[in-house]
Design a protein around this motif. Structure first.
Motif, PDB file in Angstrom:
ATOM      1  N   ALA A 127       0.834  -1.208   0.000  1.00 23.24           N
ATOM      2  CA  ALA A 127       0.000   0.000   0.000  1.00 23.24           C
ATOM      3  C   ALA A 127       0.861   1.248   0.000  1.00 23.24           C
ATOM      4  O   ALA A 127       1.931   1.291   0.624  1.00 23.24           O
ATOM      5  N   TYR A 128       0.369   2.275  -0.693  1.00 19.98           N
ATOM      6  CA  TYR A 128       1.056   3.567  -0.679  1.00 19.98           C
ATOM      7  C   TYR A 128       0.753   4.303   0.619  1.00 19.98           C
ATOM      8  O   TYR A 128      -0.341   4.197   1.173  1.00 19.98           O
ATOM      9  N   HIS A 129       1.733   5.022   1.097  1.00 18.82           N
ATOM     10  CA  HIS A 129       1.557   5.793   2.320  1.00 18.82           C
ATOM     11  C   HIS A 129       0.615   6.971   2.085  1.00 18.82           C
ATOM     12  O   HIS A 129       0.448   7.448   0.950  1.00 18.82           O
ATOM     13  N   THR A 130       0.019   7.454   3.137  1.00 15.91           N
ATOM     14  CA  THR A 130      -0.845   8.630   3.074  1.00 15.91           C
ATOM     15  C   THR A 130      -0.215   9.771   3.872  1.00 15.91           C
ATOM     16  O   THR A 130       0.788   9.592   4.555  1.00 15.91           O
ATOM     17  N   ASN A 131      -0.810  10.950   3.775  1.00 16.26           N
ATOM     18  CA  ASN A 131      -0.309  12.134   4.478  1.00 16.26           C
ATOM     19  C   ASN A 131       1.170  12.388   4.191  1.00 16.26           C
ATOM     20  O   ASN A 131       1.935  12.773   5.089  1.00 16.26           O
ATOM     21  N   VAL A 132       1.579  12.196   2.942  1.00 15.40           N
ATOM     22  CA  VAL A 132       2.996  12.326   2.588  1.00 15.40           C
ATOM     23  C   VAL A 132       3.376  13.797   2.459  1.00 15.40           C
ATOM     24  O   VAL A 132       2.674  14.586   1.814  1.00 15.40           O
ATOM     25  N   ALA A 133       4.469  14.164   3.085  1.00 16.58           N
ATOM     26  CA  ALA A 133       4.955  15.542   3.013  1.00 16.58           C
ATOM     27  C   ALA A 133       6.472  15.560   3.079  1.00 16.58           C
ATOM     28  O   ALA A 133       7.095  14.668   3.670  1.00 16.58           O
ATOM     29  N   PHE A 134       7.060  16.589   2.495  1.00 16.23           N
ATOM     30  CA  PHE A 134       8.508  16.789   2.499  1.00 16.23           C
ATOM     31  C   PHE A 134       8.815  18.073   3.246  1.00 16.23           C
ATOM     32  O   PHE A 134       8.211  19.117   2.981  1.00 16.23           O
ATOM     33  N   VAL A 135       9.737  17.985   4.201  1.00 15.77           N
ATOM     34  CA  VAL A 135      10.133  19.152   4.990  1.00 15.77           C
ATOM     35  C   VAL A 135      11.619  19.398   4.784  1.00 15.77           C
ATOM     36  O   VAL A 135      12.467  18.800   5.445  1.00 15.77           O
ATOM     37  N   PRO A 136      11.983  20.277   3.835  1.00 13.28           N
ATOM     38  CA  PRO A 136      13.401  20.570   3.611  1.00 13.28           C
ATOM     39  C   PRO A 136      14.002  21.294   4.805  1.00 13.28           C
ATOM     40  O   PRO A 136      13.323  22.069   5.475  1.00 13.28           O
ATOM     41  N   ALA A 137      15.270  20.987   5.070  1.00 13.02           N
ATOM     42  CA  ALA A 137      16.006  21.641   6.160  1.00 13.02           C
ATOM     43  C   ALA A 137      15.321  21.450   7.502  1.00 13.02           C
ATOM     44  O   ALA A 137      15.387  22.318   8.374  1.00 13.02           O
ATOM     45  N   TYR A 138      14.677  20.319   7.696  1.00 13.03           N
ATOM     46  CA  TYR A 138      13.993  20.034   8.953  1.00 13.03           C
ATOM     47  C   TYR A 138      14.915  20.275  10.144  1.00 13.03           C
ATOM     48  O   TYR A 138      16.091  19.926  10.124  1.00 13.03           O
ATOM     49  N   ASN A 139      14.345  20.852  11.195  1.00 12.44           N
ATOM     50  CA  ASN A 139      15.145  21.147  12.386  1.00 12.44           C
ATOM     51  C   ASN A 139      14.291  20.985  13.639  1.00 12.44           C
ATOM     52  O   ASN A 139      13.629  21.918  14.077  1.00 12.44           O
ATOM     53  N   ASN A 140      14.276  19.770  14.163  1.00 13.76           N
ATOM     54  CA  ASN A 140      13.623  19.484  15.442  1.00 13.76           C
ATOM     55  C   ASN A 140      12.177  19.993  15.509  1.00 13.76           C
ATOM     56  O   ASN A 140      11.782  20.692  16.441  1.00 13.76           O
TER      57      ASN A 140
END
Length: 295
Positions: A127-140
């Motif tokens: 199954a494909y994941h849901t609620n997919v998001a990308f957070v560049p430069a994530y910091n805590n």
């Protein structure tokens, strides 16, 4: 991936005629992925398999041994700055009812919206994941350049059909944030295919399983080698779960933080915990990229 390999996965949890793309279910930006949810997301472990399970994927005549490596960088926080600090980021999604994380990287693309990651970071266990998001430069828990929700997720046909570890490559096409395209905001790294397997490379990711905590961009560097139990490549690297999907760069410059993406963190072999393996970027990876950047 065949059933034998699946049973051995531990989770802290050619030219192909078609690629699989499914719309990614997600909430409006800033609604689902709160800082608290990002901090509490459980890392989707780098796949860990046994040599006997992988051996069936090796082409006839492929090597089964390699020379011991020297000791290149095993995994350190990246403090060099440069472009990679913004192009790399954490990938968040819901997998089997839980919030989880991987890593990914923005690449040069016609739609200015393409992120490359591992196949199991967009689809796993059928199954494909849901609620997919990308957070560049994530910091805590902080998203200094925004949270970029997926509008489509893609995988190679081989990963979609059987979760074949040799083709563990995925892509995320994100929507705009504030009327802007992803790579106009954070920049992009180049990408290449059908390259030599042995080279000096850098691997990046956001490992979140012990001894790491997912708050820092971590890197490994060294000479890659032919993966002796698959058709991919390997590197000495002790990054852990959450690093899956993070970029491997050829011709990486520490001064500018730029390179050419040529694989991603994919799996480890349980007998060799200090080695990381990534899929070879051949024709199938190139088709996946072409499909994603045209979306």
């Amino acid at each position: 991936m065949n059933r034998a390999v699946k049973r051995l996965i531990t989770l802290a949890s050619a030219l192909s005629l078609s690629l699989v793309a499914l719309p990614a279910a997600h909430s409006a930006p800033g609604t689902y992925w709160t800082p608290e949810r990002m901090r509490s997301a459980v890392p989707l472990d780098t796949l860990t398999v046994s040599p006997s399970a992988l051996r069936t994927t090796v082409a006839t005549g492929a090597p089964t041994t390699i020379e011991p490596l020297a000791f290149p960088n095993g995994g350190s926080a990246w403090t060099g700055g440069g472009a990679v600090v913004k192009t790399a980021g954490r990938v968040f999604f819901t997998y089997q009812g839980r919030n989880a994380s991987c890593s990914g990287n923005a690449v040069t693309s016609a739609n200015k919206s393409t992120v490359i990651t591992a196949g199991h970071c967009v689809k796993l266990d059928g199954a494909y994941h849901t609620n997919v998001a990308f957070v560049p430069a994530y910091n805590n828990g902080n998203a200094p350049y925004g949270t970029w929700n997926a509008r489509a997720t893609y995988a190679t046909p081989q990963w979609d059909a059987s979760e074949d570890i040799n083709y563990d490559i995925g892509s995320i096409v994100v929507g705009q944030v504030g009327g802007q395209y992803l790579t106009d905001v954070v920049g992009a790294q180049g990408i290449a295919f059908n390259q030599a397997k042995a080279d000096n490379m850098y691997a990046f990711g956001y490992p979140a399983a012990s001894p790491y905590d997912g708050t820092k961009l971590v890197y490994c560097s060294g000479t890659t080698f032919n993966a002796f139990l698959s058709n991919g490549i390997g590197m000495t690297c002790n990054m852990t779960g959450g690093a899956s999907g993070g970029p491997w760069f050829k011709t990486f410059s520490e001064a500018t933080g730029t390179g050419t993406l040529n694989s991603v963190n994919s799996y480890k072999i349980n007998f060799f915990p200090n080695w990381m393996f990534g899929p070879y970027f051949g024709a199938d990876a190139q088709n996946l990229y072409a499909k994603a950047q045209a979306a």
